[in-house]
Design an enzyme around this catalytic site. Structure first.
Site, mmCIF file in Angstrom:
data_model
loop_
_atom_site.group_PDB
_atom_site.id
_atom_site.type_symbol
_atom_site.label_atom_id
_atom_site.label_comp_id
_atom_site.label_asym_id
_atom_site.label_seq_id
_atom_site.Cartn_x
_atom_site.Cartn_y
_atom_site.Cartn_z
ATOM 1 N N ARG A 173 0.927 -1.535 -0.042
ATOM 2 C CA ARG A 173 -0.124 -0.049 -0.038
ATOM 3 C C ARG A 173 1.072 1.533 -0.037
ATOM 4 O O ARG A 173 0.334 2.584 0.299
ATOM 5 C CB ARG A 173 -0.682 0.046 0.705
ATOM 6 C CG ARG A 173 -2.159 -1.171 0.735
ATOM 7 C CD ARG A 173 -3.092 -1.043 1.682
ATOM 8 N NE ARG A 173 -3.907 -2.361 2.061
ATOM 9 C CZ ARG A 173 -3.455 -3.241 2.865
ATOM 10 N NH1 ARG A 173 -3.403 -2.619 3.897
ATOM 11 N NH2 ARG A 173 -4.834 -4.339 2.700
ATOM 12 N N LYS A 233 2.779 11.524 -11.614
ATOM 13 C CA LYS A 233 1.902 10.425 -12.639
ATOM 14 C C LYS A 233 2.729 9.318 -12.844
ATOM 15 O O LYS A 233 3.894 9.138 -13.239
ATOM 16 C CB LYS A 233 1.748 11.223 -13.996
ATOM 17 C CG LYS A 233 0.556 12.493 -13.429
ATOM 18 C CD LYS A 233 0.166 12.564 -14.883
ATOM 19 C CE LYS A 233 -1.158 13.476 -15.378
ATOM 20 N NZ LYS A 233 -0.971 13.859 -16.679
ATOM 21 N N GLU A 289 9.064 17.854 -25.315
ATOM 22 C CA GLU A 289 8.408 17.767 -23.947
ATOM 23 C C GLU A 289 9.581 19.301 -23.774
ATOM 24 O O GLU A 289 8.573 20.270 -22.461
ATOM 25 C CB GLU A 289 8.524 16.598 -23.025
ATOM 26 C CG GLU A 289 7.940 15.772 -23.634
ATOM 27 C CD GLU A 289 6.760 15.405 -23.069
ATOM 28 O OE1 GLU A 289 5.969 16.277 -23.095
ATOM 29 O OE2 GLU A 289 6.599 14.112 -22.509
ATOM 30 N N LYS A 304 6.647 22.953 -14.811
ATOM 31 C CA LYS A 304 5.858 22.099 -13.864
ATOM 32 C C LYS A 304 5.967 21.745 -12.729
ATOM 33 O O LYS A 304 4.566 21.798 -12.270
ATOM 34 C CB LYS A 304 7.309 20.692 -14.490
ATOM 35 C CG LYS A 304 5.641 19.309 -14.066
ATOM 36 C CD LYS A 304 6.481 18.391 -14.984
ATOM 37 C CE LYS A 304 5.389 17.323 -14.942
ATOM 38 N NZ LYS A 304 5.573 15.792 -15.246
ATOM 39 N N GLU A 341 -4.433 17.177 -11.550
ATOM 40 C CA GLU A 341 -5.467 17.182 -12.564
ATOM 41 C C GLU A 341 -6.666 17.508 -12.490
ATOM 42 O O GLU A 341 -7.277 16.870 -13.648
ATOM 43 C CB GLU A 341 -4.968 16.693 -14.188
ATOM 44 C CG GLU A 341 -5.047 17.122 -15.056
ATOM 45 C CD GLU A 341 -4.675 15.686 -16.011
ATOM 46 O OE1 GLU A 341 -3.236 15.778 -16.286
ATOM 47 O OE2 GLU A 341 -4.758 15.641 -17.275
ATOM 48 N N ARG A 359 -3.632 21.676 -14.566
ATOM 49 C CA ARG A 359 -2.454 20.696 -15.138
ATOM 50 C C ARG A 359 -2.584 19.915 -16.783
ATOM 51 O O ARG A 359 -1.630 19.156 -16.718
ATOM 52 C CB ARG A 359 -1.839 19.735 -14.474
ATOM 53 C CG ARG A 359 -1.245 18.109 -14.281
ATOM 54 C CD ARG A 359 -0.663 17.724 -13.298
ATOM 55 N NE ARG A 359 0.460 16.721 -13.799
ATOM 56 C CZ ARG A 359 1.584 16.236 -12.481
ATOM 57 N NH1 ARG A 359 0.849 15.679 -11.518
ATOM 58 N NH2 ARG A 359 1.912 15.684 -12.969
ATOM 59 N N ASN A 391 -0.909 17.602 -21.094
ATOM 60 C CA ASN A 391 -0.789 17.309 -22.338
ATOM 61 C C ASN A 391 -0.705 17.248 -23.428
ATOM 62 O O ASN A 391 -1.723 16.780 -24.487
ATOM 63 C CB ASN A 391 -2.469 15.947 -21.735
ATOM 64 C CG ASN A 391 -1.605 15.111 -20.755
ATOM 65 O OD1 ASN A 391 -0.520 14.952 -21.047
ATOM 66 N ND2 ASN A 391 -2.324 15.014 -19.993
ATOM 67 N N HIS A 405 -0.814 15.272 -26.589
ATOM 68 C CA HIS A 405 -0.929 13.916 -26.602
ATOM 69 C C HIS A 405 -1.953 13.378 -26.870
ATOM 70 O O HIS A 405 -1.954 12.104 -26.746
ATOM 71 C CB HIS A 405 -0.789 13.583 -24.367
ATOM 72 C CG HIS A 405 0.981 14.528 -24.327
ATOM 73 N ND1 HIS A 405 1.327 15.783 -24.259
ATOM 74 C CD2 HIS A 405 1.863 14.233 -23.004
ATOM 75 C CE1 HIS A 405 2.768 15.788 -23.748
ATOM 76 N NE2 HIS A 405 2.687 14.699 -22.989
ATOM 77 N N HIS A 443 -1.584 10.213 -28.198
ATOM 78 C CA HIS A 443 -1.729 9.397 -27.465
ATOM 79 C C HIS A 443 -1.881 8.129 -28.962
ATOM 80 O O HIS A 443 -1.589 6.603 -28.708
ATOM 81 C CB HIS A 443 -2.152 9.020 -25.855
ATOM 82 C CG HIS A 443 -1.456 9.518 -25.705
ATOM 83 N ND1 HIS A 443 -1.729 9.694 -23.506
ATOM 84 C CD2 HIS A 443 0.395 9.904 -24.616
ATOM 85 C CE1 HIS A 443 -0.973 10.349 -23.002
ATOM 86 N NE2 HIS A 443 0.584 9.957 -23.752
ATOM 87 N N HIS A 484 7.383 7.954 -27.559
ATOM 88 C CA HIS A 484 6.567 8.688 -26.892
ATOM 89 C C HIS A 484 6.814 10.522 -27.250
ATOM 90 O O HIS A 484 5.836 11.119 -27.634
ATOM 91 C CB HIS A 484 6.659 8.728 -25.438
ATOM 92 C CG HIS A 484 5.554 8.751 -25.138
ATOM 93 N ND1 HIS A 484 4.604 9.683 -24.759
ATOM 94 C CD2 HIS A 484 5.728 10.793 -24.384
ATOM 95 C CE1 HIS A 484 3.988 10.512 -23.772
ATOM 96 N NE2 HIS A 484 4.573 11.329 -23.904
#
Ligand code: NAD
Ligand code: GLY
Length: 362
Positions: free
Chosen positions: A123, A145, A187, A229, A239, A243, A247, A250, A254, A267
Protein backbone atom coordinates in the site's frame (compact mmCIF):
# COMPACT_ATOMS: atom_id res chain seq x y z
CA UNK A 1 31.89 19.80 -9.99
CA UNK A 2 29.45 22.72 -9.83
CA UNK A 3 26.86 22.61 -7.04
CA UNK A 4 23.55 21.15 -8.24
CA UNK A 5 20.64 23.50 -8.63
CA UNK A 6 17.44 22.59 -6.86
CA UNK A 7 13.84 23.04 -7.91
CA UNK A 8 11.26 22.53 -5.17
CA UNK A 9 7.88 20.91 -5.79
CA UNK A 10 5.64 22.48 -3.16
CA UNK A 11 2.93 19.98 -2.24
CA UNK A 12 2.64 20.31 1.54
CA UNK A 13 3.77 17.12 3.25
CA UNK A 14 4.44 15.59 -0.19
CA UNK A 15 6.92 18.35 -1.16
CA UNK A 16 10.28 17.34 -2.58
CA UNK A 17 13.36 18.61 -4.40
CA UNK A 18 14.59 18.03 -7.91
CA UNK A 19 18.40 18.14 -7.93
CA UNK A 20 19.90 19.02 -11.31
CA UNK A 21 23.62 18.84 -12.02
CA UNK A 22 26.62 16.83 -13.15
CA UNK A 23 28.11 13.92 -11.20
CA UNK A 24 25.04 13.54 -9.01
CA UNK A 25 24.93 9.72 -9.11
CA UNK A 26 28.25 9.60 -7.23
CA UNK A 27 27.72 12.64 -4.98
CA UNK A 28 26.92 11.61 -1.41
CA UNK A 29 24.75 14.70 -0.94
CA UNK A 30 22.32 13.43 -3.60
CA UNK A 31 21.20 10.68 -1.23
CA UNK A 32 21.32 12.46 2.14
CA UNK A 33 18.10 12.74 4.11
CA UNK A 34 16.01 10.12 2.31
CA UNK A 35 13.55 8.08 4.39
CA UNK A 36 15.52 5.60 6.55
CA UNK A 37 15.23 1.93 5.57
CA UNK A 38 17.23 -1.28 5.74
CA UNK A 39 16.78 -2.08 2.07
CA UNK A 40 16.77 -0.33 -1.29
CA UNK A 41 15.68 -1.75 -4.63
CA UNK A 42 17.18 -0.24 -7.78
CA UNK A 43 14.79 -0.73 -10.72
CA UNK A 44 16.37 -0.32 -14.13
CA UNK A 45 16.37 -1.94 -17.56
CA UNK A 46 18.69 -3.95 -19.78
CA UNK A 47 20.08 -0.80 -21.46
CA UNK A 48 20.54 1.53 -18.50
CA UNK A 49 21.59 -0.95 -15.80
CA UNK A 50 24.91 -1.87 -17.47
CA UNK A 51 25.70 1.85 -17.85
CA UNK A 52 24.77 3.30 -14.46
CA UNK A 53 23.43 0.76 -11.93
CA UNK A 54 26.85 -0.08 -10.44
CA UNK A 55 27.49 3.64 -9.74
CA UNK A 56 24.13 4.10 -8.09
CA UNK A 57 24.42 0.91 -6.07
CA UNK A 58 27.88 1.95 -4.85
CA UNK A 59 26.52 5.33 -3.77
CA UNK A 60 23.63 3.69 -1.90
CA UNK A 61 25.65 0.90 -0.28
CA UNK A 62 26.80 2.97 2.76
CA UNK A 63 23.16 3.92 3.51
CA UNK A 64 21.23 0.65 3.19
CA UNK A 65 22.13 -2.77 4.64
CA UNK A 66 20.91 -4.33 1.42
CA UNK A 67 20.81 -2.84 -2.06
CA UNK A 68 18.89 -5.10 -4.45
CA UNK A 69 18.42 -4.66 -8.17
CA UNK A 70 15.81 -5.71 -10.71
CA UNK A 71 16.49 -5.31 -14.43
CA UNK A 72 13.42 -5.03 -16.65
CA UNK A 73 13.20 -5.56 -20.40
CA UNK A 74 13.68 -2.27 -22.27
CA UNK A 75 10.89 -0.66 -24.24
CA UNK A 76 7.49 1.01 -24.20
CA UNK A 77 5.97 -2.30 -25.29
CA UNK A 78 7.00 -3.71 -21.88
CA UNK A 79 5.20 -1.03 -19.88
CA UNK A 80 2.60 -3.57 -18.84
CA UNK A 81 1.30 -5.79 -16.00
CA UNK A 82 3.74 -8.59 -16.72
CA UNK A 83 6.79 -6.35 -16.38
CA UNK A 84 5.34 -4.48 -13.41
CA UNK A 85 4.92 -7.81 -11.68
CA UNK A 86 8.66 -8.43 -11.96
CA UNK A 87 9.19 -5.52 -9.55
CA UNK A 88 6.76 -7.07 -7.06
CA UNK A 89 8.43 -10.48 -7.53
CA UNK A 90 11.81 -8.92 -6.69
CA UNK A 91 10.47 -7.08 -3.65
CA UNK A 92 8.78 -10.18 -2.25
CA UNK A 93 11.58 -12.61 -3.03
CA UNK A 94 14.05 -10.34 -1.21
CA UNK A 95 11.67 -10.05 1.75
CA UNK A 96 11.45 -6.27 1.35
CA UNK A 97 9.42 -4.55 4.06
CA UNK A 98 7.16 -1.49 3.85
CA UNK A 99 10.05 0.93 4.45
CA UNK A 100 12.07 -0.28 1.45
CA UNK A 101 13.02 2.60 -0.85
CA UNK A 102 12.70 2.05 -4.62
CA UNK A 103 15.07 3.87 -7.00
CA UNK A 104 13.88 4.28 -10.59
CA UNK A 105 17.03 4.41 -12.72
CA UNK A 106 16.12 4.98 -16.36
CA UNK A 107 13.76 6.84 -18.64
CA UNK A 108 10.07 7.49 -18.32
CA UNK A 109 9.10 3.85 -18.79
CA UNK A 110 11.16 2.68 -15.81
CA UNK A 111 10.09 5.77 -13.82
CA UNK A 112 6.36 5.34 -14.46
CA UNK A 113 6.44 1.62 -13.64
CA UNK A 114 8.62 2.00 -10.54
CA UNK A 115 6.35 4.75 -9.26
CA UNK A 116 3.27 2.60 -9.76
CA UNK A 117 4.99 -0.32 -8.01
CA UNK A 118 5.95 1.98 -5.11
CA UNK A 119 2.37 3.29 -4.88
CA UNK A 120 0.98 -0.21 -4.48
CA UNK A 121 3.61 -2.41 -2.82
CA UNK A 122 2.35 -2.95 0.75
CA UNK A 123 0.00 0.00 0.00
CA UNK A 124 2.89 2.38 -0.56
CA UNK A 125 6.66 2.59 -0.10
CA UNK A 126 8.92 5.59 -0.77
CA UNK A 127 10.60 5.96 -4.14
CA UNK A 128 13.23 8.17 -5.75
CA UNK A 129 13.34 9.12 -9.42
CA UNK A 130 16.79 8.97 -11.03
CA UNK A 131 15.90 9.93 -14.61
CA UNK A 132 18.47 9.22 -17.32
CA UNK A 133 16.68 10.50 -20.44
CA UNK A 134 16.08 14.14 -21.28
CA UNK A 135 12.36 13.42 -21.47
CA UNK A 136 12.33 11.94 -17.99
CA UNK A 137 14.43 14.79 -16.55
CA UNK A 138 12.19 17.53 -17.95
CA UNK A 139 8.84 15.86 -17.46
CA UNK A 140 8.04 12.29 -16.49
CA UNK A 141 10.08 12.02 -13.28
CA UNK A 142 8.38 15.10 -11.83
CA UNK A 143 4.82 15.41 -10.60
CA UNK A 144 3.84 11.93 -9.47
CA UNK A 145 1.99 10.50 -12.45
CA UNK A 146 2.70 6.77 -12.56
CA UNK A 147 1.17 4.20 -14.91
CA UNK A 148 1.32 1.24 -17.22
CA UNK A 149 -0.29 1.00 -20.65
CA UNK A 150 -3.34 -1.02 -21.67
CA UNK A 151 -3.63 -2.32 -25.25
CA UNK A 152 -6.66 -0.04 -25.64
CA UNK A 153 -5.06 3.10 -24.25
CA UNK A 154 -1.85 4.71 -23.10
CA UNK A 155 -1.12 5.09 -19.35
CA UNK A 156 -4.64 3.89 -18.54
CA UNK A 157 -3.79 2.06 -15.31
CA UNK A 158 -1.91 3.98 -12.65
CA UNK A 159 -1.85 6.27 -9.66
CA UNK A 160 -0.80 9.73 -8.55
CA UNK A 161 2.12 9.06 -6.24
CA UNK A 162 4.90 11.55 -5.58
CA UNK A 163 8.57 10.56 -5.31
CA UNK A 164 10.60 11.48 -2.25
CA UNK A 165 13.19 13.16 -4.50
CA UNK A 166 14.27 13.50 -8.13
CA UNK A 167 17.99 13.37 -8.97
CA UNK A 168 18.80 14.50 -12.54
CA UNK A 169 22.42 13.69 -13.29
CA UNK A 170 23.14 15.54 -16.54
CA UNK A 171 26.17 13.28 -17.17
CA UNK A 172 23.83 10.40 -18.00
CA UNK A 173 22.59 12.27 -21.08
CA UNK A 174 25.99 11.69 -22.76
CA UNK A 175 25.04 8.10 -23.66
CA UNK A 176 21.53 8.88 -24.84
CA UNK A 177 20.92 8.02 -28.52
CA UNK A 178 20.30 11.12 -30.70
CA UNK A 179 16.74 9.99 -31.48
CA UNK A 180 15.98 9.88 -27.74
CA UNK A 181 17.47 13.34 -27.23
CA UNK A 182 15.11 14.69 -29.89
CA UNK A 183 12.19 12.91 -28.21
CA UNK A 184 13.05 14.70 -24.97
CA UNK A 185 13.21 18.04 -26.77
CA UNK A 186 9.53 17.62 -27.68
CA UNK A 187 8.59 17.94 -23.99
CA UNK A 188 11.00 20.87 -23.55
CA UNK A 189 9.48 22.72 -26.52
CA UNK A 190 5.99 22.02 -25.13
CA UNK A 191 6.52 24.38 -22.19
CA UNK A 192 7.07 27.40 -24.50
CA UNK A 193 3.78 27.66 -26.41
CA UNK A 194 1.65 26.63 -23.42
CA UNK A 195 3.23 28.80 -20.73
CA UNK A 196 6.40 30.75 -21.40
CA UNK A 197 7.09 32.60 -24.65
CA UNK A 198 10.47 33.83 -23.34
CA UNK A 199 11.47 30.17 -22.92
CA UNK A 200 10.26 29.51 -26.48
CA UNK A 201 12.59 32.30 -27.67
CA UNK A 202 15.42 30.77 -25.64
CA UNK A 203 14.85 27.27 -27.10
CA UNK A 204 14.86 28.67 -30.63
CA UNK A 205 18.14 30.46 -29.97
CA UNK A 206 19.76 27.49 -28.22
CA UNK A 207 18.41 24.48 -30.09
CA UNK A 208 21.71 23.76 -31.83
CA UNK A 209 23.52 23.85 -28.48
CA UNK A 210 20.93 21.48 -27.03
CA UNK A 211 21.31 19.09 -29.96
CA UNK A 212 25.09 19.25 -29.44
CA UNK A 213 24.50 18.40 -25.75
CA UNK A 214 26.11 21.60 -24.50
CA UNK A 215 26.11 21.13 -20.71
CA UNK A 216 25.03 24.68 -19.81
CA UNK A 217 22.21 24.63 -22.35
CA UNK A 218 20.95 21.24 -21.11
CA UNK A 219 21.14 22.43 -17.50
CA UNK A 220 19.03 25.49 -18.31
CA UNK A 221 16.49 23.48 -20.34
CA UNK A 222 16.06 20.91 -17.56
CA UNK A 223 15.86 23.55 -14.85
CA UNK A 224 13.35 25.83 -16.60
CA UNK A 225 11.20 22.87 -17.65
CA UNK A 226 11.14 21.57 -14.07
CA UNK A 227 10.34 25.06 -12.73
CA UNK A 228 7.33 25.34 -15.03
CA UNK A 229 6.18 21.83 -14.22
CA UNK A 230 6.61 22.53 -10.49
CA UNK A 231 4.49 25.67 -10.80
CA UNK A 232 1.67 23.83 -12.58
CA UNK A 233 1.74 20.68 -10.43
CA UNK A 234 1.95 22.81 -7.26
CA UNK A 235 -1.41 24.37 -8.22
CA UNK A 236 -3.13 21.24 -9.51
CA UNK A 237 -1.50 18.00 -8.39
CA UNK A 238 -4.27 15.64 -9.55
CA UNK A 239 -5.25 17.38 -12.78
CA UNK A 240 -8.56 18.82 -11.73
CA UNK A 241 -7.97 21.53 -14.35
CA UNK A 242 -4.77 23.46 -15.01
CA UNK A 243 -2.39 20.46 -15.12
CA UNK A 244 -4.07 19.23 -18.30
CA UNK A 245 -2.14 21.92 -20.24
CA UNK A 246 0.97 19.76 -19.78
CA UNK A 247 -0.74 17.32 -22.12
CA UNK A 248 -0.47 19.69 -25.10
CA UNK A 249 -0.11 17.42 -28.16
CA UNK A 250 -0.67 14.29 -26.10
CA UNK A 251 -4.26 13.49 -27.16
CA UNK A 252 -3.14 13.14 -30.78
CA UNK A 253 0.22 11.71 -29.69
CA UNK A 254 -1.23 8.95 -27.53
CA UNK A 255 -3.50 7.96 -30.45
CA UNK A 256 -0.40 7.65 -32.67
CA UNK A 257 1.37 5.50 -30.06
CA UNK A 258 -1.57 3.18 -29.41
CA UNK A 259 -2.63 3.11 -33.07
CA UNK A 260 0.80 2.12 -34.40
CA UNK A 261 1.54 -0.21 -31.47
CA UNK A 262 3.58 0.92 -28.45
CA UNK A 263 7.27 1.38 -29.22
CA UNK A 264 6.86 1.99 -32.97
CA UNK A 265 7.20 5.77 -32.54
CA UNK A 266 8.92 7.11 -29.44
CA UNK A 267 6.60 8.87 -27.00
CA UNK A 268 8.39 12.19 -27.60
CA UNK A 269 8.10 11.77 -31.36
CA UNK A 270 4.36 11.18 -31.04
CA UNK A 271 4.09 14.24 -28.78
CA UNK A 272 6.10 16.37 -31.24
CA UNK A 273 3.79 15.44 -34.10
CA UNK A 274 0.76 15.69 -31.79
CA UNK A 275 1.75 19.27 -30.96
CA UNK A 276 1.73 20.12 -34.69
CA UNK A 277 -1.81 18.69 -34.85
CA UNK A 278 -2.86 20.61 -31.71
CA UNK A 279 -1.40 23.80 -33.21
CA UNK A 280 -3.36 23.23 -36.41
CA UNK A 281 -6.50 22.61 -34.37
CA UNK A 282 -5.93 25.84 -32.45
CA UNK A 283 -5.43 27.67 -35.75
CA UNK A 284 -8.57 26.19 -37.29
CA UNK A 285 -10.51 27.23 -34.16
CA UNK A 286 -9.26 30.79 -34.75
CA UNK A 287 -7.13 30.91 -31.57
CA UNK A 288 -3.65 31.34 -33.04
CA UNK A 289 -2.51 32.55 -36.43
CA UNK A 290 -0.70 30.83 -39.24
CA UNK A 291 2.63 32.53 -38.41
CA UNK A 292 2.74 31.21 -34.81
CA UNK A 293 1.65 27.74 -35.97
CA UNK A 294 4.46 27.73 -38.55
CA UNK A 295 6.98 29.08 -36.05
CA UNK A 296 6.47 26.25 -33.53
CA UNK A 297 6.17 23.61 -36.26
CA UNK A 298 9.54 24.73 -37.64
CA UNK A 299 11.12 24.40 -34.19
CA UNK A 300 9.68 20.89 -33.78
CA UNK A 301 11.13 19.89 -37.17
CA UNK A 302 14.52 21.45 -36.31
CA UNK A 303 14.59 19.32 -33.16
CA UNK A 304 14.53 16.23 -35.40
CA UNK A 305 10.92 15.33 -34.68
CA UNK A 306 8.22 14.20 -37.13
CA UNK A 307 5.65 16.81 -38.12
CA UNK A 308 3.47 14.54 -40.25
CA UNK A 309 1.51 11.75 -38.57
CA UNK A 310 0.86 8.20 -39.74
CA UNK A 311 -2.32 7.74 -41.75
CA UNK A 312 -4.31 5.58 -39.35
CA UNK A 313 -7.57 6.90 -40.83
CA UNK A 314 -9.57 9.69 -39.22
CA UNK A 315 -12.13 7.30 -37.70
CA UNK A 316 -9.40 5.26 -35.99
CA UNK A 317 -7.83 8.45 -34.58
CA UNK A 318 -11.22 9.57 -33.27
CA UNK A 319 -11.87 6.13 -31.74
CA UNK A 320 -8.48 6.12 -29.99
CA UNK A 321 -8.84 9.70 -28.76
CA UNK A 322 -12.23 8.94 -27.18
CA UNK A 323 -10.34 6.67 -24.75
CA UNK A 324 -8.09 9.59 -23.68
CA UNK A 325 -8.22 10.32 -19.94
CA UNK A 326 -9.43 13.87 -20.61
CA UNK A 327 -12.49 12.61 -22.55
CA UNK A 328 -15.80 13.18 -20.77
CA UNK A 329 -18.94 11.22 -21.66
CA UNK A 330 -17.30 10.08 -24.90
CA UNK A 331 -16.49 13.67 -25.93
CA UNK A 332 -12.84 14.24 -26.76
CA UNK A 333 -11.29 17.25 -25.04
CA UNK A 334 -8.15 18.76 -26.55
CA UNK A 335 -5.44 20.93 -25.09
CA UNK A 336 -5.36 23.90 -27.44
CA UNK A 337 -3.56 27.23 -27.41
CA UNK A 338 -6.02 29.91 -26.37
CA UNK A 339 -3.31 32.35 -27.48
CA UNK A 340 0.47 32.08 -27.93
CA UNK A 341 1.85 31.25 -24.48
CA UNK A 342 -1.50 30.26 -22.97
CA UNK A 343 -3.22 26.86 -23.17
CA UNK A 344 -6.69 25.62 -22.27
CA UNK A 345 -8.87 22.54 -22.74
CA UNK A 346 -11.83 22.42 -25.14
CA UNK A 347 -13.96 20.14 -27.23
CA UNK A 348 -13.86 20.54 -31.01
CA UNK A 349 -16.29 19.50 -33.75
CA UNK A 350 -15.32 16.11 -35.27
CA UNK A 351 -15.38 17.78 -38.67
CA UNK A 352 -12.63 20.22 -37.67
CA UNK A 353 -10.57 17.38 -36.17
CA UNK A 354 -10.97 15.44 -39.43
CA UNK A 355 -9.66 18.47 -41.33
CA UNK A 356 -6.64 18.67 -39.00
CA UNK A 357 -5.94 14.97 -39.51
CA UNK A 358 -6.24 15.37 -43.28
CA UNK A 359 -3.72 18.27 -43.09
CA UNK A 360 -1.28 16.50 -40.77
CA UNK A 361 -1.21 12.82 -41.75
CA UNK A 362 0.14 11.00 -44.76
P1 NAD B 1 12.20 5.29 -22.23
O1 NAD B 1 12.07 5.15 -20.79
O2 NAD B 1 11.74 4.17 -23.10
O3 NAD B 1 13.75 5.58 -22.55
C1 NAD B 1 14.13 5.75 -23.89
C2 NAD B 1 15.27 4.78 -24.30
O4 NAD B 1 16.50 5.31 -23.82
C3 NAD B 1 15.14 3.39 -23.72
O5 NAD B 1 15.61 2.46 -24.65
C4 NAD B 1 16.09 3.46 -22.52
O6 NAD B 1 16.56 2.20 -22.13
C5 NAD B 1 17.18 4.32 -23.06
N1 NAD B 1 17.96 5.06 -22.09
C6 NAD B 1 17.52 5.66 -20.97
N2 NAD B 1 18.50 6.39 -20.42
C7 NAD B 1 19.59 6.20 -21.18
C8 NAD B 1 20.90 6.71 -21.14
N3 NAD B 1 21.29 7.59 -20.22
N4 NAD B 1 21.78 6.31 -22.08
C9 NAD B 1 21.39 5.44 -23.06
N5 NAD B 1 20.15 4.97 -23.19
C10 NAD B 1 19.26 5.36 -22.25
O7 NAD B 1 11.48 6.59 -22.78
P2 NAD B 1 11.36 8.09 -22.23
O8 NAD B 1 11.28 8.93 -23.44
O9 NAD B 1 12.37 8.39 -21.21
O10 NAD B 1 9.95 8.10 -21.48
C11 NAD B 1 8.77 7.85 -22.19
C12 NAD B 1 7.74 7.33 -21.22
O11 NAD B 1 7.48 8.33 -20.24
C13 NAD B 1 6.42 7.00 -21.86
O12 NAD B 1 5.95 5.77 -21.39
C14 NAD B 1 5.51 8.12 -21.39
O13 NAD B 1 4.17 7.73 -21.29
C15 NAD B 1 6.08 8.46 -20.06
N6 NAD B 1 5.79 9.83 -19.61
C16 NAD B 1 5.31 9.97 -18.36
C17 NAD B 1 5.08 11.24 -17.88
C18 NAD B 1 4.62 11.42 -16.46
O14 NAD B 1 4.26 12.55 -16.09
N7 NAD B 1 4.66 10.39 -15.64
C19 NAD B 1 5.34 12.35 -18.67
C20 NAD B 1 5.84 12.17 -19.94
C21 NAD B 1 6.08 10.88 -20.41
N1 GLY C 1 3.22 14.96 -18.45
C1 GLY C 1 1.98 15.52 -18.09
C2 GLY C 1 1.79 15.66 -16.62
O1 GLY C 1 2.66 15.32 -15.85
O2 GLY C 1 0.77 16.09 -16.19
Amino acid sequence: MAAPSNVRIALGERSYDIAIGAGLLEAASSWDGLPPASAALVVSNTTVAPLYAARLRAALAPRYAQVHEVVLPDGEEHKDWQTLNRIFDALLSHGCDRKTVLFALGGGVVGDMTGFAAASYMRGVPFVQVPTTLLAQVDSSVGGKTAINHPQGKNMIGAFYQPARVVCDLDTLATLPARELSAGLAEVIKYGPIHDLAFLDWIEANLDALLARDRAALAHAVRRSCEIKAEVVGQDEREAGLRAILNFGHTFGHAIEAGLGYGEWLHGEAVGCGMVMALQLSRRLGLVDEAFTRRVTTLIARAGLPTVGPNLGAERYLQLMRVDKKAEGGQIRFVVLEAPGRAGVRGAPDEVVRQVLADCTR
